[in-house]
Design a protein around this motif. Structure first.
Motif, PDB file in Angstrom:
ATOM      1  N   LEU A   1       0.632  -1.227   0.020  1.00  0.00           N
ATOM      2  CA  LEU A   1      -0.056   0.086   0.044  1.00  0.00           C
ATOM      3  C   LEU A   1       0.763   1.269  -0.141  1.00  0.00           C
ATOM      4  O   LEU A   1       0.528   2.246  -0.697  1.00  0.00           O
ATOM      5  CB  LEU A   1      -0.942   0.078   1.302  1.00  0.00           C
ATOM      6  CG  LEU A   1      -2.155  -0.891   1.185  1.00  0.00           C
ATOM      7  CD1 LEU A   1      -2.799  -0.875   2.720  1.00  0.00           C
ATOM      8  CD2 LEU A   1      -3.032  -0.345   0.109  1.00  0.00           C
ATOM      9  N   ARG A   2       2.012   1.129   0.927  1.00  0.00           N
ATOM     10  CA  ARG A   2       2.911   2.183   1.032  1.00  0.00           C
ATOM     11  C   ARG A   2       3.598   2.593  -0.524  1.00  0.00           C
ATOM     12  O   ARG A   2       3.639   3.649  -0.879  1.00  0.00           O
ATOM     13  CB  ARG A   2       4.072   2.439   2.020  1.00  0.00           C
ATOM     14  CG  ARG A   2       3.352   2.215   3.470  1.00  0.00           C
ATOM     15  CD  ARG A   2       4.304   2.563   4.586  1.00  0.00           C
ATOM     16  NE  ARG A   2       5.074   1.291   4.465  1.00  0.00           N
ATOM     17  CZ  ARG A   2       5.010   0.252   5.307  1.00  0.00           C
ATOM     18  NH1 ARG A   2       3.947   0.235   6.147  1.00  0.00           N
ATOM     19  NH2 ARG A   2       5.899  -0.732   5.298  1.00  0.00           N
ATOM     20  N   ALA A   3       3.858   1.541  -1.238  1.00  0.00           N
ATOM     21  CA  ALA A   3       4.621   1.646  -2.413  1.00  0.00           C
ATOM     22  C   ALA A   3       3.389   2.208  -3.301  1.00  0.00           C
ATOM     23  O   ALA A   3       4.078   2.952  -4.215  1.00  0.00           O
ATOM     24  CB  ALA A   3       4.938   0.429  -2.827  1.00  0.00           C
ATOM     25  N   MET A   4       2.223   1.663  -3.304  1.00  0.00           N
ATOM     26  CA  MET A   4       1.358   2.328  -4.332  1.00  0.00           C
ATOM     27  C   MET A   4       0.888   3.834  -4.153  1.00  0.00           C
ATOM     28  O   MET A   4       0.699   4.523  -5.276  1.00  0.00           O
ATOM     29  CB  MET A   4       0.262   1.564  -4.209  1.00  0.00           C
ATOM     30  CG  MET A   4       0.086   0.041  -4.763  1.00  0.00           C
ATOM     31  SD  MET A   4       0.707  -0.078  -6.598  1.00  0.00           S
ATOM     32  CE  MET A   4       2.623  -0.315  -6.125  1.00  0.00           C
ATOM     33  N   TYR A   5       1.095   4.321  -2.886  1.00  0.00           N
ATOM     34  CA  TYR A   5       0.705   5.675  -2.757  1.00  0.00           C
ATOM     35  C   TYR A   5       1.837   6.447  -3.040  1.00  0.00           C
ATOM     36  O   TYR A   5       1.628   7.660  -3.680  1.00  0.00           O
ATOM     37  CB  TYR A   5       0.402   5.912  -1.183  1.00  0.00           C
ATOM     38  CG  TYR A   5      -0.810   5.262  -0.589  1.00  0.00           C
ATOM     39  CD1 TYR A   5      -2.182   5.111  -1.319  1.00  0.00           C
ATOM     40  CD2 TYR A   5      -0.970   4.670   0.640  1.00  0.00           C
ATOM     41  CE1 TYR A   5      -3.175   4.738  -0.920  1.00  0.00           C
ATOM     42  CE2 TYR A   5      -2.159   4.187   1.136  1.00  0.00           C
ATOM     43  CZ  TYR A   5      -3.503   4.211   0.105  1.00  0.00           C
ATOM     44  OH  TYR A   5      -4.416   3.654   0.628  1.00  0.00           O
ATOM     45  N   GLU A   6       2.964   5.842  -2.857  1.00  0.00           N
ATOM     46  CA  GLU A   6       4.251   6.710  -3.325  1.00  0.00           C
ATOM     47  C   GLU A   6       4.123   6.877  -4.974  1.00  0.00           C
ATOM     48  O   GLU A   6       4.669   7.943  -5.438  1.00  0.00           O
ATOM     49  CB  GLU A   6       5.433   5.696  -3.006  1.00  0.00           C
ATOM     50  CG  GLU A   6       6.864   6.428  -3.121  1.00  0.00           C
ATOM     51  CD  GLU A   6       8.147   5.971  -2.728  1.00  0.00           C
ATOM     52  OE1 GLU A   6       9.026   6.139  -3.068  1.00  0.00           O
ATOM     53  OE2 GLU A   6       8.002   5.052  -1.750  1.00  0.00           O
TER      54      GLU A   6
ATOM     55  N   ALA B   1      -2.556   0.312 -10.145  1.00  0.00           N
ATOM     56  CA  ALA B   1      -2.182  -0.020  -8.669  1.00  0.00           C
ATOM     57  C   ALA B   1      -2.807  -1.179  -8.034  1.00  0.00           C
ATOM     58  O   ALA B   1      -1.965  -1.897  -7.404  1.00  0.00           O
ATOM     59  CB  ALA B   1      -2.499   1.296  -7.887  1.00  0.00           C
ATOM     60  N   ARG B   2      -3.940  -1.415  -8.238  1.00  0.00           N
ATOM     61  CA  ARG B   2      -4.710  -2.858  -7.860  1.00  0.00           C
ATOM     62  C   ARG B   2      -3.885  -3.959  -8.440  1.00  0.00           C
ATOM     63  O   ARG B   2      -3.660  -4.862  -7.594  1.00  0.00           O
ATOM     64  CB  ARG B   2      -6.014  -2.818  -8.267  1.00  0.00           C
ATOM     65  CG  ARG B   2      -7.135  -1.923  -7.505  1.00  0.00           C
ATOM     66  CD  ARG B   2      -8.569  -2.472  -8.008  1.00  0.00           C
ATOM     67  NE  ARG B   2      -8.813  -3.761  -7.557  1.00  0.00           N
ATOM     68  CZ  ARG B   2      -9.031  -4.746  -8.588  1.00  0.00           C
ATOM     69  NH1 ARG B   2      -9.189  -4.402  -9.633  1.00  0.00           N
ATOM     70  NH2 ARG B   2      -9.455  -5.916  -7.936  1.00  0.00           N
ATOM     71  N   ALA B   3      -3.541  -3.957  -9.778  1.00  0.00           N
ATOM     72  CA  ALA B   3      -2.870  -5.026 -10.297  1.00  0.00           C
ATOM     73  C   ALA B   3      -1.321  -4.957  -9.813  1.00  0.00           C
ATOM     74  O   ALA B   3      -0.959  -6.206  -9.499  1.00  0.00           O
ATOM     75  CB  ALA B   3      -3.007  -4.835 -11.858  1.00  0.00           C
ATOM     76  N   LEU B   4      -0.878  -3.922  -9.357  1.00  0.00           N
ATOM     77  CA  LEU B   4       0.511  -4.008  -9.055  1.00  0.00           C
ATOM     78  C   LEU B   4       0.634  -4.272  -7.418  1.00  0.00           C
ATOM     79  O   LEU B   4       1.934  -4.475  -7.144  1.00  0.00           O
ATOM     80  CB  LEU B   4       1.334  -2.515  -9.261  1.00  0.00           C
ATOM     81  CG  LEU B   4       1.318  -2.102 -10.595  1.00  0.00           C
ATOM     82  CD1 LEU B   4       1.763  -0.522 -10.615  1.00  0.00           C
ATOM     83  CD2 LEU B   4       2.456  -2.962 -11.309  1.00  0.00           C
ATOM     84  N   MET B   5      -0.262  -4.302  -6.737  1.00  0.00           N
ATOM     85  CA  MET B   5      -0.359  -4.722  -5.375  1.00  0.00           C
ATOM     86  C   MET B   5       0.402  -6.275  -5.129  1.00  0.00           C
ATOM     87  O   MET B   5       0.973  -6.537  -4.185  1.00  0.00           O
ATOM     88  CB  MET B   5      -1.718  -4.989  -4.716  1.00  0.00           C
ATOM     89  CG  MET B   5      -2.443  -3.405  -4.505  1.00  0.00           C
ATOM     90  SD  MET B   5      -1.313  -2.696  -2.961  1.00  0.00           S
ATOM     91  CE  MET B   5      -2.000  -3.811  -1.547  1.00  0.00           C
TER      92      MET B   5
END
Length: 266
Positions: free
Chosen positions: A123-128, A155-159
């Protein structure tokens, strides 16, 4: 320094002689392509060429009649989408790619459902990577702009930290300035180490940023080569920008079968 051509890199996805379609209608007629590890590969072509059908076939959403799809050397044929995701390949469809009644945060958490640990880290990585998602994290996805929804879908896919991300028309329907943002994110995702296979109607932008490009026409391979080289090719410019399928059919002097029959005529 220019990147090496795909043939010099280890393939992460290999498709050979793929034939697939819907019910009795065959859309793909022996398509072959390679996505090298860590590279960006784009598929372009006229409406009805089979681009979206190819993406869906890779992800197990369309029945494959013959041919092979191999991811990291292992066949994907017969696997369910959930099993393909677990292998490390994620797919972002053009439409219906977020849950509109859930918040941004809830969408992202659902994207990370298969993670055994590290959800908060992802989550932190996606927000960044997508700061707008942090600002909108408590907002329902249905109230996001088109560009923001596309960011959320990626971002959902990259989680799950996929090694290959399959994008179907990521710039469709977006304003020009938002298209710039989406393509910039695609480059950023790739630089982070994720290979990209992208179906895209914005041929000029997509080929300019791609290591390799494939042109499909009538469900068959028409042309392929390094993205910038295809972009500069007069044949691609005259045929594709003028309607590749129509140009080829005119040269054959035969009617084009199944025009507009592919899902969404894409």
């Amino acid at each position: 320094m220019a990147r090496p051509e795909p043939q010099a890199a280890e393939p992460i996805l290999e498709i050979s002689g793929l034939r697939a379609g819907y019910h009795d209608l065959e859309i793909l007629r022996g398509v072959s392509l390679v996505v090298p590890r860590g590279r960006v590969v784009t598929i372009i072509g006229p409406n009805g060429a089979g681009k979206s059908t190819l993406a869906k076939a890779v992800f197990g959403l369309v029945r494959v009649r013959s041919g092979e799809i191999r991811f990291e050397g292992q066949s994907l044929l017969g696997l369910k989408p959930s099993q393909i995701v677990q292998r490390g390949l994620c797919y972002v469809p053009q439409t219906q790619n977020v849950f509109p009644n859930l918040t941004v945060l809830e969408n992202l958490r659902l994207g990370g459902t298969l993670l055994r640990e590290g959800v908060e880290r992802r989550l932190r990585a996606m927000y960044e990577m997508f700061p707008i998602l942090w600002e909108r994290r408590h907002q329902k996805a249905g109230f996001l702009s088109g560009g923001q929804r596309q960011m959320l879908a990626m971002a959902r896919a990259l989680m799950l930290e996929p090694r290959l991300l399959l994008l179907d028309e990521p710039s469709a329907g977006l304003a020009p300035n938002v298209v710039d943002q989406v393509f910039a994110k695609v480059v950023e995702i790739n630089r982070a180490g994720c290979a990209i296979l992208m179906v895209e109607q914005n041929a000029r932008r997509a080929l300019a940023m791609s290591d390799w490009g494939y042109v499909l026409d009538m469900g068959e391979n028409a042309l392929d080569g390094p993205g910038p080289r295809l972009l500069a090719d007069p044949e691609v410019a005259s045929l594709y920008l003028g309607g590749l399928g129509g140009a080829r059919e005119k040269s054959r002097e035969t009617p084009r079968p199944g025009a507009g029959s592919e899902d969404g005529a894409r």
